[in-house]
Design a protein around this motif. Sequence first.
Motif, PDB file in Angstrom:
ATOM      1  N   TYR A  16     -35.540 -12.114  -5.565  1.00 46.56           N
ATOM      2  CA  TYR A  16     -35.038 -12.673  -6.908  1.00 46.56           C
ATOM      3  C   TYR A  16     -34.291 -11.869  -7.754  1.00 46.56           C
ATOM      4  O   TYR A  16     -33.022 -11.812  -7.996  1.00 46.56           O
ATOM      5  CB  TYR A  16     -35.782 -13.527  -7.953  1.00 46.56           C
ATOM      6  N   LEU A  19     -31.192 -10.516  -5.668  1.00 47.91           N
ATOM      7  CA  LEU A  19     -29.775 -11.467  -5.664  1.00 47.91           C
ATOM      8  C   LEU A  19     -29.404 -11.884  -7.101  1.00 47.91           C
ATOM      9  O   LEU A  19     -28.234 -11.537  -7.300  1.00 47.91           O
ATOM     10  CB  LEU A  19     -30.630 -13.066  -5.116  1.00 47.91           C
ATOM     11  N   HIS A  20     -30.275 -11.736  -8.053  1.00 49.43           N
ATOM     12  CA  HIS A  20     -29.771 -11.652  -9.545  1.00 49.43           C
ATOM     13  C   HIS A  20     -29.017 -10.481  -9.873  1.00 49.43           C
ATOM     14  O   HIS A  20     -27.802 -10.538 -10.562  1.00 49.43           O
ATOM     15  CB  HIS A  20     -30.913 -11.886 -10.321  1.00 49.43           C
ATOM     16  N   LEU A  23     -25.213 -10.699  -8.842  1.00 48.24           N
ATOM     17  CA  LEU A  23     -24.254 -11.890  -9.327  1.00 48.24           C
ATOM     18  C   LEU A  23     -22.903 -11.397  -9.908  1.00 48.24           C
ATOM     19  O   LEU A  23     -22.035 -12.035  -9.571  1.00 48.24           O
ATOM     20  CB  LEU A  23     -24.977 -12.536 -10.702  1.00 48.24           C
ATOM     21  N   LEU A  29     -22.968 -16.845  -5.661  1.00 50.95           N
ATOM     22  CA  LEU A  29     -24.543 -17.026  -5.865  1.00 50.95           C
ATOM     23  C   LEU A  29     -24.790 -17.931  -7.174  1.00 50.95           C
ATOM     24  O   LEU A  29     -25.883 -18.463  -6.955  1.00 50.95           O
ATOM     25  CB  LEU A  29     -25.199 -15.701  -6.133  1.00 50.95           C
ATOM     26  N   SER A  32     -25.773 -21.130  -5.766  1.00 50.01           N
ATOM     27  CA  SER A  32     -26.895 -20.986  -4.650  1.00 50.01           C
ATOM     28  C   SER A  32     -27.618 -22.135  -5.187  1.00 50.01           C
ATOM     29  O   SER A  32     -28.544 -21.742  -6.046  1.00 50.01           O
ATOM     30  CB  SER A  32     -27.101 -19.644  -4.587  1.00 50.01           C
ATOM     31  N   LEU A  35     -31.019 -19.855  -4.966  1.00 48.23           N
ATOM     32  CA  LEU A  35     -31.354 -19.067  -6.067  1.00 48.23           C
ATOM     33  C   LEU A  35     -31.712 -19.834  -7.114  1.00 48.23           C
ATOM     34  O   LEU A  35     -32.789 -19.435  -7.789  1.00 48.23           O
ATOM     35  CB  LEU A  35     -30.196 -18.319  -6.451  1.00 48.23           C
ATOM     36  N   HIS A  36     -31.231 -21.071  -7.428  1.00 46.92           N
ATOM     37  CA  HIS A  36     -31.868 -21.895  -8.423  1.00 46.92           C
ATOM     38  C   HIS A  36     -33.400 -22.273  -8.110  1.00 46.92           C
ATOM     39  O   HIS A  36     -34.006 -22.558  -9.113  1.00 46.92           O
ATOM     40  CB  HIS A  36     -30.702 -23.101  -8.614  1.00 46.92           C
ATOM     41  N   LEU A  38     -35.393 -20.793  -6.598  1.00 46.62           N
ATOM     42  CA  LEU A  38     -36.472 -19.591  -6.456  1.00 46.62           C
ATOM     43  C   LEU A  38     -36.606 -19.304  -8.220  1.00 46.62           C
ATOM     44  O   LEU A  38     -37.613 -19.071  -8.406  1.00 46.62           O
ATOM     45  CB  LEU A  38     -35.714 -18.461  -5.691  1.00 46.62           C
ATOM     46  N   GLN A  39     -35.416 -19.396  -8.746  1.00 41.50           N
ATOM     47  CA  GLN A  39     -35.767 -19.195 -10.229  1.00 41.50           C
ATOM     48  C   GLN A  39     -36.544 -20.109 -10.949  1.00 41.50           C
ATOM     49  O   GLN A  39     -37.413 -19.648 -11.651  1.00 41.50           O
ATOM     50  CB  GLN A  39     -34.291 -18.988 -10.952  1.00 41.50           C
TER      51      GLN A  39
END
Length: 72
Positions: A16, A19-20, A23, A29, A32, A35-36, A38-39
């Motif tokens: 996370y 990836l974050h 951005l 992303l 994504s 990613l959403h 995962l967050q």
Amino acid sequence: MTVLAHYPLPELKLIYRLLHGQLPQQPDLLDSELLHELQTYLQQQASQEGVDISHHAQWARWLESDLPLKSV
């Protein structure tokens, strides 16, 4: 139970954060779904541990709270 629950929490936090952090260079992303999800999953885990995820410093500290992954 989400599929993400099958992975070690420190690994999910690392992914996370990586990836974050991308951005600004990879704005796609933002759309994504992974990613959403995962967050959302990580925020649920943090909340269960008593972290106020609306407080950015607490959320960020929690995301970095585990030791780095070691190679086997």
